[in-house]
Write a protein that holds these residues in place. Structure first.
Motif, mmCIF file in Angstrom:
data_model
loop_
_atom_site.group_PDB
_atom_site.id
_atom_site.type_symbol
_atom_site.label_atom_id
_atom_site.label_comp_id
_atom_site.label_asym_id
_atom_site.label_seq_id
_atom_site.Cartn_x
_atom_site.Cartn_y
_atom_site.Cartn_z
ATOM 1 N N TYR A 17 5.236 15.172 -3.459
ATOM 2 C CA TYR A 17 6.017 13.934 -3.433
ATOM 3 C C TYR A 17 6.733 13.746 -2.099
ATOM 4 O O TYR A 17 6.583 12.718 -1.434
ATOM 5 C CB TYR A 17 7.017 13.920 -4.583
ATOM 6 C CG TYR A 17 7.963 12.747 -4.541
ATOM 7 C CD1 TYR A 17 7.488 11.444 -4.587
ATOM 8 C CD2 TYR A 17 9.337 12.941 -4.444
ATOM 9 C CE1 TYR A 17 8.353 10.370 -4.545
ATOM 10 C CE2 TYR A 17 10.208 11.871 -4.406
ATOM 11 C CZ TYR A 17 9.704 10.591 -4.457
ATOM 12 O OH TYR A 17 10.555 9.522 -4.398
ATOM 13 N N LEU A 18 7.499 14.738 -1.690
ATOM 14 C CA LEU A 18 8.247 14.619 -0.434
ATOM 15 C C LEU A 18 7.303 14.545 0.755
ATOM 16 O O LEU A 18 7.498 13.733 1.675
ATOM 17 C CB LEU A 18 9.209 15.803 -0.286
ATOM 18 C CG LEU A 18 10.067 15.825 0.978
ATOM 19 C CD1 LEU A 18 10.922 14.575 1.073
ATOM 20 C CD2 LEU A 18 10.939 17.069 1.002
ATOM 21 N N GLY A 19 6.248 15.361 0.754
ATOM 22 C CA GLY A 19 5.326 15.375 1.892
ATOM 23 C C GLY A 19 4.559 14.072 2.043
ATOM 24 O O GLY A 19 4.474 13.514 3.147
ATOM 25 N N ILE A 20 3.993 13.570 0.939
ATOM 26 C CA ILE A 20 3.193 12.340 1.015
ATOM 27 C C ILE A 20 4.081 11.140 1.306
ATOM 28 O O ILE A 20 3.704 10.241 2.077
ATOM 29 C CB ILE A 20 2.406 12.156 -0.299
ATOM 30 C CG1 ILE A 20 1.346 13.250 -0.413
ATOM 31 C CG2 ILE A 20 1.757 10.779 -0.357
ATOM 32 C CD1 ILE A 20 0.566 13.238 -1.702
ATOM 33 N N THR A 21 5.271 11.096 0.700
ATOM 34 C CA THR A 21 6.199 9.993 0.978
ATOM 35 C C THR A 21 6.600 9.975 2.449
ATOM 36 O O THR A 21 6.622 8.907 3.086
ATOM 37 C CB THR A 21 7.451 10.123 0.097
ATOM 38 O OG1 THR A 21 7.066 10.087 -1.276
ATOM 39 C CG2 THR A 21 8.426 8.996 0.378
ATOM 40 N N MET B 188 4.927 11.266 5.002
ATOM 41 C CA MET B 188 3.768 10.924 5.818
ATOM 42 C C MET B 188 3.485 9.423 5.781
ATOM 43 O O MET B 188 3.280 8.784 6.828
ATOM 44 C CB MET B 188 2.545 11.698 5.337
ATOM 45 C CG MET B 188 1.288 11.443 6.158
ATOM 46 S SD MET B 188 -0.135 12.312 5.503
ATOM 47 C CE MET B 188 -0.370 11.429 3.952
ATOM 48 N N CYS B 189 3.470 8.831 4.570
ATOM 49 C CA CYS B 189 3.207 7.389 4.458
ATOM 50 C C CYS B 189 4.281 6.569 5.166
ATOM 51 O O CYS B 189 3.974 5.588 5.862
ATOM 52 C CB CYS B 189 3.145 6.990 2.980
ATOM 53 S SG CYS B 189 1.717 7.624 2.098
ATOM 54 N N SER B 190 5.534 6.981 5.014
ATOM 55 C CA SER B 190 6.626 6.229 5.632
ATOM 56 C C SER B 190 6.577 6.332 7.155
ATOM 57 O O SER B 190 6.787 5.334 7.857
ATOM 58 C CB SER B 190 7.971 6.742 5.103
ATOM 59 O OG SER B 190 8.067 6.556 3.712
ATOM 60 N N VAL C 132 12.346 3.974 5.945
ATOM 61 C CA VAL C 132 13.363 5.029 6.067
ATOM 62 C C VAL C 132 13.983 5.324 4.704
ATOM 63 O O VAL C 132 14.249 6.483 4.360
ATOM 64 C CB VAL C 132 14.442 4.607 7.085
ATOM 65 C CG1 VAL C 132 15.563 5.630 7.136
ATOM 66 C CG2 VAL C 132 13.830 4.438 8.471
ATOM 67 N N GLY C 133 14.202 4.273 3.901
ATOM 68 C CA GLY C 133 14.763 4.459 2.570
ATOM 69 C C GLY C 133 13.887 5.320 1.684
ATOM 70 O O GLY C 133 14.392 6.138 0.895
ATOM 71 N N HIS C 134 12.568 5.164 1.784
ATOM 72 C CA HIS C 134 11.657 6.005 1.011
ATOM 73 C C HIS C 134 11.841 7.486 1.361
ATOM 74 O O HIS C 134 11.847 8.346 0.462
ATOM 75 C CB HIS C 134 10.212 5.588 1.276
ATOM 76 C CG HIS C 134 9.760 4.408 0.478
ATOM 77 N ND1 HIS C 134 9.710 4.413 -0.900
ATOM 78 C CD2 HIS C 134 9.336 3.179 0.865
ATOM 79 C CE1 HIS C 134 9.265 3.243 -1.327
ATOM 80 N NE2 HIS C 134 9.039 2.480 -0.277
ATOM 81 N N ILE C 135 11.985 7.785 2.643
ATOM 82 C CA ILE C 135 12.164 9.182 3.061
ATOM 83 C C ILE C 135 13.482 9.734 2.529
ATOM 84 O O ILE C 135 13.543 10.857 2.007
ATOM 85 C CB ILE C 135 12.106 9.289 4.596
ATOM 86 C CG1 ILE C 135 10.738 8.833 5.108
ATOM 87 C CG2 ILE C 135 12.397 10.711 5.055
ATOM 88 C CD1 ILE C 135 10.627 8.790 6.614
ATOM 89 N N LEU D 115 0.831 -1.209 0.000
ATOM 90 C CA LEU D 115 0.000 0.000 0.000
ATOM 91 C C LEU D 115 0.861 1.251 0.000
ATOM 92 O O LEU D 115 0.604 2.210 -0.755
ATOM 93 C CB LEU D 115 -0.922 -0.017 1.217
ATOM 94 C CG LEU D 115 -1.840 1.192 1.393
ATOM 95 C CD1 LEU D 115 -2.793 1.317 0.204
ATOM 96 C CD2 LEU D 115 -2.617 1.090 2.695
ATOM 97 N N ARG D 116 1.901 1.262 0.826
ATOM 98 C CA ARG D 116 2.820 2.395 0.888
ATOM 99 C C ARG D 116 3.490 2.625 -0.466
ATOM 100 O O ARG D 116 3.563 3.767 -0.956
ATOM 101 C CB ARG D 116 3.873 2.116 1.965
ATOM 102 C CG ARG D 116 4.985 3.125 2.063
ATOM 103 C CD ARG D 116 5.899 2.742 3.230
ATOM 104 N NE ARG D 116 6.575 1.469 3.000
ATOM 105 C CZ ARG D 116 7.102 0.727 3.963
ATOM 106 N NH1 ARG D 116 7.023 1.105 5.219
ATOM 107 N NH2 ARG D 116 7.718 -0.411 3.676
ATOM 108 N N SER D 117 3.956 1.556 -1.088
ATOM 109 C CA SER D 117 4.624 1.676 -2.379
ATOM 110 C C SER D 117 3.676 2.161 -3.469
ATOM 111 O O SER D 117 4.059 2.956 -4.334
ATOM 112 C CB SER D 117 5.225 0.328 -2.786
ATOM 113 O OG SER D 117 6.170 -0.105 -1.839
#
Length: 203
Positions: free
Chosen positions: A108-112, A114-116, A156-159, A86-88
């Motif tokens: 992009y940065l904000g939603i990533t 928040m989801c992470s 953490v990698g996503h952030i 779901l996160r991906s």
């Protein structure tokens, strides 16, 4: 016919330069494709680790349906790969819809992030509950530990990747803005310079 020593050294130097160029291009490609590659890893790795932890049975639609019907937050691990998928899915949708300015700052940065962060909190809470029960029972599988660590590390990698992508796009926009301003300055400054030359020639 053999090659001379100088020719062999030139060939070796040329081969090393070509290898260095190919490695540099590969690294650049990996860095540019990091968001997509991380989404693929986030989708596949937790599911593979869960399937390994369920051995001798494997993860299939039948076992997935069985795990969902018998879901218990304290014991079931099926929600870990589902959270990752779901996160991906959310992150890749936002990434594909954003252009340069939106990648530099905004959705992009904000939603990533928040989801992470939400998935980090969920997985951390679940890990504390699951391992508390496992420790009392006296049995913890290595694949289960790897599943939690993998999910946390990928979050953490996503952030990190989103932040680096945002910085890269901001640098691109800054360079583009400087180029536009330089062109405008040249266009506005050249007629004035030409007029000064004409006045000096007349004098």
């Amino acid at each position: 016919m053999g090659f001379s020593k100088d020719e062999k050294s030139r060939r070796l130097l040329r081969a090393l330069k070509t290898l260095f160029f190919l490695i540099t291009m590969l690294i650049s490609l990996l860095l540019f494709s990091a968001p997509v590659l991380l989404v693929i890893a986030d989708t596949l790795l937790p599911s593979a680790l869960l399937s390994a932890s369920l051995s001798p049975s494997s993860l299939s639609l039948q076992t997935l349906s069985s795990h969902l019907q018998n879901y218990d937050f304290r014991y079931s691990l099926i929600d870990i790969p589902l959270i990752s998928i779901l996160r991906s899915a959310i992150i890749i949708c936002v990434y594909s819809l954003c252009d340069g300015p939106r990648l530099s700052r905004g959705p992009y940065l904000g939603i990533t992030t928040m989801c992470s962060l939400l998935s980090l909190m969920f997985v951390s809470l679940k890990a504390s509950v699951v391992f508390a029960g496992k420790v009392r029972g006296g049995y913890v599988r290595a694949t289960e530990i790897a599943l939690f660590i993998c999910s946390l590390a990928l979050a953490v990698g996503h952030i990190v990747v989103a932040y680096r992508t945002s910085c890269r796009e901001r640098r691109k926009l800054l360079v583009y803005k400087i180029d536009i301003e330089a062109v405008s300055a040249c266009k506005n400054g050249f007629p004035r310079y030409q007029k000064i030359l004409q006045e000096q020639y007349v004098q």
